[in-house]
Design a protein around this motif. Structure first.
Motif, PDB file in Angstrom:
ATOM      1  N   THR A   1       6.122   2.303  -4.401  1.00  0.00           N
ATOM      2  CA  THR A   1       5.009   1.910  -3.543  1.00  0.00           C
ATOM      3  C   THR A   1       3.800   2.785  -3.856  1.00  0.00           C
ATOM      4  OG1 THR A   1       6.580   1.326  -1.811  1.00  0.00           O
ATOM      5  CG2 THR A   1       4.285   1.587  -1.147  1.00  0.00           C
ATOM      6  N   PRO A   2       2.651   2.172  -4.154  1.00  0.00           N
ATOM      7  CA  PRO A   2       1.448   2.963  -4.464  1.00  0.00           C
ATOM      8  C   PRO A   2       1.020   3.828  -3.277  1.00  0.00           C
ATOM      9  CG  PRO A   2       1.134   0.645  -5.031  1.00  0.00           C
ATOM     10  CD  PRO A   2       2.415   0.741  -4.281  1.00  0.00           C
ATOM     11  N   ASP A   3       0.464   4.986  -3.583  1.00  0.00           N
ATOM     12  CA  ASP A   3       0.047   5.923  -2.528  1.00  0.00           C
ATOM     13  C   ASP A   3      -1.004   5.327  -1.600  1.00  0.00           C
ATOM     14  OD1 ASP A   3       1.804   7.875  -3.347  1.00  0.00           O
ATOM     15  OD2 ASP A   3       0.344   8.846  -4.672  1.00  0.00           O
ATOM     16  N   HIS A   4      -1.909   4.488  -2.130  1.00  0.00           N
ATOM     17  CA  HIS A   4      -2.949   3.924  -1.263  1.00  0.00           C
ATOM     18  C   HIS A   4      -2.352   2.979  -0.217  1.00  0.00           C
ATOM     19  CE1 HIS A   4      -2.670   0.682  -4.272  1.00  0.00           C
ATOM     20  NE2 HIS A   4      -3.192  -0.105  -3.338  1.00  0.00           N
ATOM     21  N   LEU A   5      -1.230   2.343  -0.519  1.00  0.00           N
ATOM     22  CA  LEU A   5      -0.557   1.502   0.475  1.00  0.00           C
ATOM     23  C   LEU A   5       0.343   2.336   1.383  1.00  0.00           C
ATOM     24  CD1 LEU A   5       0.466  -1.591  -1.670  1.00  0.00           C
ATOM     25  CD2 LEU A   5      -1.371  -1.443   0.006  1.00  0.00           C
ATOM     26  N   PHE A   6       0.897   3.401   0.847  1.00  0.00           N
ATOM     27  CA  PHE A   6       1.804   4.236   1.628  1.00  0.00           C
ATOM     28  C   PHE A   6       1.080   4.914   2.787  1.00  0.00           C
ATOM     29  CE2 PHE A   6       4.427   8.016   2.429  1.00  0.00           C
ATOM     30  CZ  PHE A   6       5.619   7.378   2.707  1.00  0.00           C
ATOM     31  N   GLY A   7      -0.168   5.277   2.587  1.00  0.00           N
ATOM     32  CA  GLY A   7      -0.957   5.873   3.680  1.00  0.00           C
ATOM     33  C   GLY A   7      -1.052   4.945   4.876  1.00  0.00           C
ATOM     34  N   ALA A   8      -1.239   3.662   4.605  1.00  0.00           N
ATOM     35  CA  ALA A   8      -1.305   2.686   5.700  1.00  0.00           C
ATOM     36  C   ALA A   8       0.049   2.570   6.416  1.00  0.00           C
ATOM     37  CB  ALA A   8      -1.734   1.333   5.180  1.00  0.00           C
ATOM     38  N   LEU A   9       1.126   2.735   5.672  1.00  0.00           N
ATOM     39  CA  LEU A   9       2.460   2.641   6.279  1.00  0.00           C
ATOM     40  C   LEU A   9       2.702   3.780   7.267  1.00  0.00           C
ATOM     41  CD1 LEU A   9       4.717   1.703   3.251  1.00  0.00           C
ATOM     42  CD2 LEU A   9       3.667   0.205   4.937  1.00  0.00           C
TER      43      LEU A   9
END
Length: 97
Positions: free
Chosen positions: A82-90
């Motif tokens: 999972t890319p870090d930019h999406l993981f922040g939203a998670l």
């Protein structure tokens, strides 16, 4: 503090009663897990035109945390890449779920 609070809660649990729930509790867990997975798949298909191409990776990790806790979120982030930019939203969405 959460692991300590869970441990304190478990200390007061009647384990005989918990084990008697066996098949019913396991069934409820499986039905709940399948509902989460099917809901994520369906929402991904419906919202696909507005989501980034790798959004399924983020939803997979989010499903893991709803089924098995934050450790699953981290594990699935690595497994699904999972890319870090999406993981922040998670991290923001996880407590809301």
């Amino acid at each position: 503090m959460l692991p300590t609070a869970v441990m304190m809660l478990l200390l007061s649990a009647d384990l005989k009663q918990v084990f008697r729930l066996g098949p019913a509790a396991l069934g409820a867990l499986l039905v709940g897990a399948m509902g989460i997975l099917l809901g994520a798949c369906l929402s991904t298909l419906i919202l696909k035109p507005w989501l980034p191409p790798d959004a399924w990776r983020a939803l997979g990790a989010l499903c893991g945390t709803w089924i098995g806790g934050s450790a699953n979120l981290i594990a699935l982030k690595e497994i699904l890449h999972t890319p870090d930019h999406l993981f922040g939203a998670l991290i923001v969405l996880d407590p809301l779920g």
